[in-house]
Design a protein around this motif. Structure first.
Motif, PDB file in Angstrom:
ATOM      1  N   UNK A 162       3.532  25.985 -12.121  1.00 10.70           N
ATOM      2  CA  UNK A 162       4.143  26.997 -13.000  1.00 10.70           C
ATOM      3  C   UNK A 162       5.564  27.321 -12.548  1.00 10.70           C
ATOM      4  N   UNK A 163       5.761  27.475 -11.269  1.00  8.62           N
ATOM      5  CA  UNK A 163       7.098  27.759 -10.753  1.00  8.62           C
ATOM      6  C   UNK A 163       8.067  26.626 -11.089  1.00  8.62           C
ATOM      7  N   UNK A 164       7.597  25.399 -10.950  1.00  9.55           N
ATOM      8  CA  UNK A 164       8.447  24.246 -11.253  1.00  9.55           C
ATOM      9  C   UNK A 164       8.832  24.231 -12.731  1.00  9.55           C
ATOM     10  N   UNK A 165       7.843  24.466 -13.601  1.00  9.50           N
ATOM     11  CA  UNK A 165       8.113  24.460 -15.041  1.00  9.50           C
ATOM     12  C   UNK A 165       9.102  25.548 -15.431  1.00  9.50           C
ATOM     13  N   UNK A 166       8.966  26.709 -14.839  1.00 11.84           N
ATOM     14  CA  UNK A 166       9.858  27.803 -15.224  1.00 11.84           C
ATOM     15  C   UNK A 166      11.250  27.648 -14.627  1.00 11.84           C
ATOM     16  N   UNK A 167      11.371  26.877 -13.554  1.00 12.07           N
ATOM     17  CA  UNK A 167      12.718  26.535 -13.081  1.00 12.07           C
ATOM     18  C   UNK A 167      13.398  25.598 -14.072  1.00 12.07           C
ATOM     19  N   UNK A 168      12.605  24.685 -14.654  1.00 12.54           N
ATOM     20  CA  UNK A 168      13.161  23.756 -15.621  1.00 12.54           C
ATOM     21  C   UNK A 168      13.461  24.432 -16.954  1.00 12.54           C
ATOM     22  N   UNK A 169      12.642  25.409 -17.328  1.00 10.41           N
ATOM     23  CA  UNK A 169      12.840  26.131 -18.591  1.00 10.41           C
ATOM     24  C   UNK A 169      12.557  27.599 -18.410  1.00 10.41           C
ATOM     25  N   UNK A 170      13.557  28.369 -17.986  1.00  9.18           N
ATOM     26  CA  UNK A 170      13.342  29.795 -17.705  1.00  9.18           C
ATOM     27  C   UNK A 170      12.804  30.577 -18.897  1.00  9.18           C
ATOM     28  N   UNK A 171      13.076  30.081 -20.115  1.00  5.10           N
ATOM     29  CA  UNK A 171      12.633  30.796 -21.308  1.00  5.10           C
ATOM     30  C   UNK A 171      11.203  30.451 -21.703  1.00  5.10           C
ATOM     31  N   UNK A 172      10.597  29.493 -21.011  1.00  6.36           N
ATOM     32  CA  UNK A 172       9.260  29.043 -21.366  1.00  6.36           C
ATOM     33  C   UNK A 172       8.203  30.114 -21.115  1.00  6.36           C
ATOM     34  N   UNK A 173       7.222  30.156 -22.015  1.00  5.66           N
ATOM     35  CA  UNK A 173       6.011  30.929 -21.779  1.00  5.66           C
ATOM     36  C   UNK A 173       4.996  29.994 -21.145  1.00  5.66           C
ATOM     37  N   UNK A 174       4.643  30.237 -19.876  1.00  5.79           N
ATOM     38  CA  UNK A 174       3.775  29.328 -19.129  1.00  5.79           C
ATOM     39  C   UNK A 174       2.519  30.061 -18.682  1.00  5.79           C
ATOM     40  N   UNK A 175       1.377  29.474 -18.989  1.00  8.36           N
ATOM     41  CA  UNK A 175       0.105  30.002 -18.483  1.00  8.36           C
ATOM     42  C   UNK A 175      -0.586  28.884 -17.724  1.00  8.36           C
ATOM     43  N   UNK A 176      -1.467  29.255 -16.799  1.00  6.34           N
ATOM     44  CA  UNK A 176      -2.172  28.267 -15.994  1.00  6.34           C
ATOM     45  C   UNK A 176      -3.675  28.486 -16.103  1.00  6.34           C
ATOM     46  N   UNK A 177      -4.408  27.416 -15.843  1.00  4.47           N
ATOM     47  CA  UNK A 177      -5.872  27.474 -15.909  1.00  4.47           C
ATOM     48  C   UNK A 177      -6.456  26.523 -14.896  1.00  4.47           C
ATOM     49  N   UNK A 178      -7.416  27.003 -14.116  1.00  2.00           N
ATOM     50  CA  UNK A 178      -8.169  26.168 -13.194  1.00  2.00           C
ATOM     51  C   UNK A 178      -9.597  26.069 -13.721  1.00  2.00           C
ATOM     52  N   UNK A 179     -10.069  24.842 -13.924  1.00  2.00           N
ATOM     53  CA  UNK A 179     -11.386  24.641 -14.505  1.00  2.00           C
ATOM     54  C   UNK A 179     -12.223  23.756 -13.581  1.00  2.00           C
ATOM     55  N   UNK A 180     -13.323  24.297 -13.049  1.00  2.00           N
ATOM     56  CA  UNK A 180     -14.163  23.528 -12.119  1.00  2.00           C
ATOM     57  C   UNK A 180     -15.124  22.594 -12.842  1.00  2.00           C
TER      58      UNK A 180
END
Length: 304
Positions: A70-88
């Motif tokens: 998520x940090x990497x994506x938002x460095x590339x696109x500060x305006x991006x809406x980013x959510x994360x999900x961990x699925x076992x």
């Protein structure tokens, strides 16, 4: 709410390239980005949090992985809406489920699998075969030929109407303010090609003419209302479809191919051409199910 661009990450170099591509795609399309890590909690060798004195649990590792993504994506696109999900759970099952509510899914061509020499990871191949939305597979390595900005290549099949792949490819070219290369490959059966070359109306010429007419009919059926400025180049070439598409993909930003649903409940039929594209294409490959996308206009009846 718009459907997100979903990217599967596993900490590999390939998934980082996929993440970068997905972030750029989401920013370009003004869509949210959803970062998903799915695993049956297999241990990842060499991955350790600096703050921990003992090896952390797989759950902590997975949460750290998506947070870093998520940090990497938002460095590339500060305006991006980013959510994360961990699925076992199994990655393929998780991403197939995600495909029901995604604009597209992005994966690296190879993940953290044990067979390092494989050109294509099992997750990428299985998802391309079963996804309900387009799947983009990003090669593990940078192309030898720098891509021409905005160039999108699409393979045109024998179908009479514009396929979902053609519609998707046109949309992608429009989003990039780019150009679309429509490739129609044709072949003359060996028994027909034996006609005397001095005779008029050779079988090869007839096959080429039919391929040219078919391509024009398909392109005429595309809805250009959302992409009036996209320049469409026609490429009618004699030879195996997989070979001609691989050559056309040199210097492209994206190669688009379609897939149709196979009989029964076991997903789509990729076919040998799509397998070749996923294994060997020098640029990202989008595999688009024939059931995806906006419908072809009712006014289009196909070629006469």
């Amino acid at each position: 709410m718009p459907l997100p661009v979903v990217v599967g990450v596993d900490g590999s170099e390939g998934s980082l390239r996929a993440l970068d591509w997905a972030a750029a795609q989401a920013a370009r399309s003004r869509l949210p980005l959803r970062v998903v890590h799915a695993s049956l909690w297999e241990r990842y060798e060499g991955l350790r949090l600096d703050s921990d004195t003992e090896r952390p649990t797989e759950q902590v590792l997975a949460e750290h992985l998506v947070a870093t993504a998520r940090e990497r994506a938002q460095r590339l696109g500060p305006e991006l809406s980013v959510v994360t999900e961990v699925q076992p759970e199994d990655p393929v099952a998780a991403l197939v489920r995600e495909s029901h509510e995604a604009a597209l899914i992005v994966l690296g061509s190879r993940g953290r699998g044990h067979i390092v020499g494989m050109l294509l990871g099992s997750v990428s191949l299985a998802l391309a075969d079963r996804s309900h939305c387009p799947v983009v597979v990003v090669p593990a390595r940078k192309p030898s030929t720098p891509p021409r900005p905005g160039r999108v290549v699409v393979g045109i099949s024998d179908a009479e109407k514009p396929s979902a792949a053609a519609v998707f490819a046109l949309d992608q070219a429009a989003a990039r303010d780019g150009e679309l290369i429509a490739v129609r490959a044709w072949r003359c059966p060996a028994h027909e090609a034996m006609s005397h070359p001095l005779l008029s109306g050779s079988p090869a010429a007839a096959h080429r003419r039919r391929a040219e007419e078919h391509l024009e009919d398909v392109l005429a059926g595309l809805d250009r209302s959302g992409s009036p400025d996209v320049v469409i180049h026609r490429s009618v070439v004699q030879g195996p479809a997989h070979q001609e598409l691989l050559e056309a993909a040199e210097g492209a930003e994206l190669l688009v191919v379609g897939t149709r649903r196979a009989g029964g409940r076991h997903g789509f039929h990729l076919g040998p051409v799509n397998h070749a594209m996923l294994h060997y294409a020098p640029c990202p490959v989008a595999v688009v199910p024939d059931s995806y996308g906006r419908p072809v206009p009712d006014s289009y009846a196909g070629p006469d």
